[in-house]
Design a protein around this motif. Structure first.
Motif, PDB file in Angstrom:
ATOM      1  N   THR A   1      50.451  26.638  94.864  1.00  0.00           N
ATOM      2  CA  THR A   1      51.498  26.625  95.872  1.00  0.00           C
ATOM      3  C   THR A   1      51.137  27.681  96.911  1.00  0.00           C
ATOM      4  N   PRO A   2      51.743  27.626  98.103  1.00  0.00           N
ATOM      5  CA  PRO A   2      51.417  28.638  99.115  1.00  0.00           C
ATOM      6  C   PRO A   2      51.655  30.077  98.627  1.00  0.00           C
ATOM      7  N   SER A   3      52.773  30.312  97.933  1.00  0.00           N
ATOM      8  CA  SER A   3      53.035  31.666  97.442  1.00  0.00           C
ATOM      9  C   SER A   3      52.037  32.056  96.353  1.00  0.00           C
ATOM     10  N   ASN A   4      51.654  31.095  95.517  1.00  0.00           N
ATOM     11  CA  ASN A   4      50.663  31.344  94.473  1.00  0.00           C
ATOM     12  C   ASN A   4      49.314  31.689  95.099  1.00  0.00           C
ATOM     13  N   GLU A   5      48.960  31.005  96.182  1.00  0.00           N
ATOM     14  CA  GLU A   5      47.693  31.278  96.850  1.00  0.00           C
ATOM     15  C   GLU A   5      47.682  32.678  97.445  1.00  0.00           C
ATOM     16  N   LYS A   6      48.815  33.124  98.007  1.00  0.00           N
ATOM     17  CA  LYS A   6      48.894  34.493  98.539  1.00  0.00           C
ATOM     18  C   LYS A   6      48.735  35.509  97.413  1.00  0.00           C
ATOM     19  N   LEU A   7      49.383  35.230  96.298  1.00  0.00           N
ATOM     20  CA  LEU A   7      49.274  36.125  95.147  1.00  0.00           C
ATOM     21  C   LEU A   7      47.834  36.196  94.657  1.00  0.00           C
ATOM     22  N   LEU A   8      47.185  35.053  94.536  1.00  0.00           N
ATOM     23  CA  LEU A   8      45.809  35.022  94.056  1.00  0.00           C
ATOM     24  C   LEU A   8      44.860  35.716  95.025  1.00  0.00           C
ATOM     25  N   ALA A   9      45.100  35.546  96.319  1.00  0.00           N
ATOM     26  CA  ALA A   9      44.264  36.222  97.309  1.00  0.00           C
ATOM     27  C   ALA A   9      44.445  37.734  97.210  1.00  0.00           C
ATOM     28  N   ALA A  10      45.691  38.180  97.027  1.00  0.00           N
ATOM     29  CA  ALA A  10      45.954  39.616  96.874  1.00  0.00           C
ATOM     30  C   ALA A  10      45.335  40.139  95.582  1.00  0.00           C
ATOM     31  N   MET A  11      45.415  39.351  94.516  1.00  0.00           N
ATOM     32  CA  MET A  11      44.807  39.772  93.248  1.00  0.00           C
ATOM     33  C   MET A  11      43.297  39.895  93.385  1.00  0.00           C
ATOM     34  N   GLY A  12      42.707  39.057  94.191  1.00  0.00           N
ATOM     35  CA  GLY A  12      41.265  39.118  94.400  1.00  0.00           C
ATOM     36  C   GLY A  12      40.810  40.399  95.073  1.00  0.00           C
ATOM     37  N   ARG A  13      41.730  41.061  95.763  1.00  0.00           N
ATOM     38  CA  ARG A  13      41.385  42.311  96.427  1.00  0.00           C
ATOM     39  C   ARG A  13      41.662  43.541  95.562  1.00  0.00           C
ATOM     40  N   LEU A  14      42.192  43.320  94.361  1.00  0.00           N
ATOM     41  CA  LEU A  14      42.411  44.435  93.434  1.00  0.00           C
ATOM     42  C   LEU A  14      41.089  44.890  92.839  1.00  0.00           C
ATOM     43  N   LYS A  15      41.089  46.122  92.329  1.00  0.00           N
ATOM     44  CA  LYS A  15      39.926  46.590  91.577  1.00  0.00           C
ATOM     45  C   LYS A  15      39.752  45.674  90.374  1.00  0.00           C
ATOM     46  N   GLN A  16      38.524  45.512  89.946  1.00  0.00           N
ATOM     47  CA  GLN A  16      38.228  44.602  88.837  1.00  0.00           C
ATOM     48  C   GLN A  16      39.005  44.975  87.577  1.00  0.00           C
ATOM     49  N   LYS A  17      39.130  46.271  87.293  1.00  0.00           N
ATOM     50  CA  LYS A  17      39.853  46.729  86.105  1.00  0.00           C
ATOM     51  C   LYS A  17      41.317  46.281  86.171  1.00  0.00           C
ATOM     52  N   TYR A  18      41.939  46.458  87.324  1.00  0.00           N
ATOM     53  CA  TYR A  18      43.341  46.067  87.489  1.00  0.00           C
ATOM     54  C   TYR A  18      43.502  44.553  87.399  1.00  0.00           C
ATOM     55  N   ARG A  19      42.584  43.843  88.038  1.00  0.00           N
ATOM     56  CA  ARG A  19      42.639  42.384  88.031  1.00  0.00           C
ATOM     57  C   ARG A  19      42.558  41.846  86.600  1.00  0.00           C
ATOM     58  N   THR A  20      41.678  42.430  85.803  1.00  0.00           N
ATOM     59  CA  THR A  20      41.518  41.993  84.418  1.00  0.00           C
ATOM     60  C   THR A  20      42.782  42.262  83.617  1.00  0.00           C
ATOM     61  N   LEU A  21      43.356  43.451  83.775  1.00  0.00           N
ATOM     62  CA  LEU A  21      44.583  43.788  83.045  1.00  0.00           C
ATOM     63  C   LEU A  21      45.730  42.846  83.410  1.00  0.00           C
ATOM     64  N   ILE A  22      45.902  42.601  84.690  1.00  0.00           N
ATOM     65  CA  ILE A  22      46.987  41.701  85.123  1.00  0.00           C
ATOM     66  C   ILE A  22      46.742  40.291  84.605  1.00  0.00           C
ATOM     67  N   TYR A  23      45.496  39.857  84.655  1.00  0.00           N
ATOM     68  CA  TYR A  23      45.187  38.522  84.157  1.00  0.00           C
ATOM     69  C   TYR A  23      45.526  38.404  82.673  1.00  0.00           C
ATOM     70  N   LEU A  24      45.075  39.354  81.875  1.00  0.00           N
ATOM     71  CA  LEU A  24      45.327  39.289  80.432  1.00  0.00           C
ATOM     72  C   LEU A  24      46.813  39.380  80.119  1.00  0.00           C
ATOM     73  N   PHE A  25      47.531  40.235  80.834  1.00  0.00           N
ATOM     74  CA  PHE A  25      48.949  40.443  80.551  1.00  0.00           C
ATOM     75  C   PHE A  25      49.799  39.245  80.980  1.00  0.00           C
ATOM     76  N   TYR A  26      49.593  38.754  82.202  1.00  0.00           N
ATOM     77  CA  TYR A  26      50.460  37.707  82.728  1.00  0.00           C
ATOM     78  C   TYR A  26      49.939  36.288  82.496  1.00  0.00           C
ATOM     79  N   TYR A  27      48.664  36.077  82.618  1.00  0.00           N
ATOM     80  CA  TYR A  27      48.125  34.723  82.492  1.00  0.00           C
ATOM     81  C   TYR A  27      47.836  34.343  81.048  1.00  0.00           C
ATOM     82  N   GLU A  28      47.369  35.313  80.255  1.00  0.00           N
ATOM     83  CA  GLU A  28      47.066  35.033  78.858  1.00  0.00           C
ATOM     84  C   GLU A  28      48.182  35.477  77.917  1.00  0.00           C
ATOM     85  N   ASP A  29      49.245  36.051  78.456  1.00  0.00           N
ATOM     86  CA  ASP A  29      50.418  36.485  77.693  1.00  0.00           C
ATOM     87  C   ASP A  29      50.050  37.403  76.520  1.00  0.00           C
ATOM     88  N   MET A  30      49.138  38.312  76.768  1.00  0.00           N
ATOM     89  CA  MET A  30      48.749  39.250  75.733  1.00  0.00           C
ATOM     90  C   MET A  30      49.643  40.490  75.810  1.00  0.00           C
TER      91      MET A  30
END
Length: 157
Positions: free
Chosen positions: A93-122
């Motif tokens: 969705t447009p809002s999802n694309e903005k979120l993903l673009a912003a996540m792409g600009r995060l440091k790799q460490k932060y991006r990985t943590l957010i991915y594991l916490f929110y996308y993988e529900d760890m």
């Protein structure tokens, strides 16, 4: 590992492994290559897994390690191949694309943590074990990642 069990696990977790590697590498081809290496390792693995959750954690851990190893190669240190579609789960969705673009600009460490916490529900505890960090470090870095993500999202308006 038996062929039937391997096939079942591969069908169940292939997309998760590709998403994890893709979220780190920002390159679909690299993500697919890493996924192939991870599943080759799984096929040759002699470990007896307790359940599917144990298999998933093992796969994510190996994926993280292989993705980081790839990023340490001289070529990857010099070339930034960010693609904004990284980490898409199921819908776009447009809002999802903005979120993903912003996540792409995060440091790799932060991006990985957010991915594991929110996308993988760890849980924080599971992430701490997988990333070899303390739980307080995971909480602190998640907080910093959220703040950084919020700033990047506000900057896009």
């Amino acid at each position: 590992m038996e062929k039937e069990a391997f096939t079942r696990i591969a069908e169940m977790y292939l997309n998760d492994v590709i998403r994890v590697s893709y979220s780190i590498c920002h390159n679909r081809s690299d993500g697919e290559d890493i996924a192939q290496m991870v599943f080759e390792d799984l096929y040759r693995c002699d470990t007896v897994f307790e359940n599917d959750e144990h298999v998933k954690k093992w796969l994510i851990r190996v994926t993280l390690n292989k993705s980081r190893s790839l990023l340490r190669t001289p070529w990857k240190r010099k070339v930034d191949l960010y693609l904004p579609e990284c980490m898409q789960k199921k819908t776009s969705t447009p809002s999802n694309e903005k979120l993903l673009a912003a996540m792409g600009r995060l440091k790799q460490k932060y991006r990985t943590l957010i991915y594991l916490f929110y996308y993988e529900d760890m849980s924080v505890k599971e992430i701490a074990e997988m990333m070899e960090m303390t739980e307080s470090a995971v909480k602190t870095n998640l907080c910093r990642a959220r703040q950084d993500l919020k700033k990047k999202m506000e900057g896009e308006k």
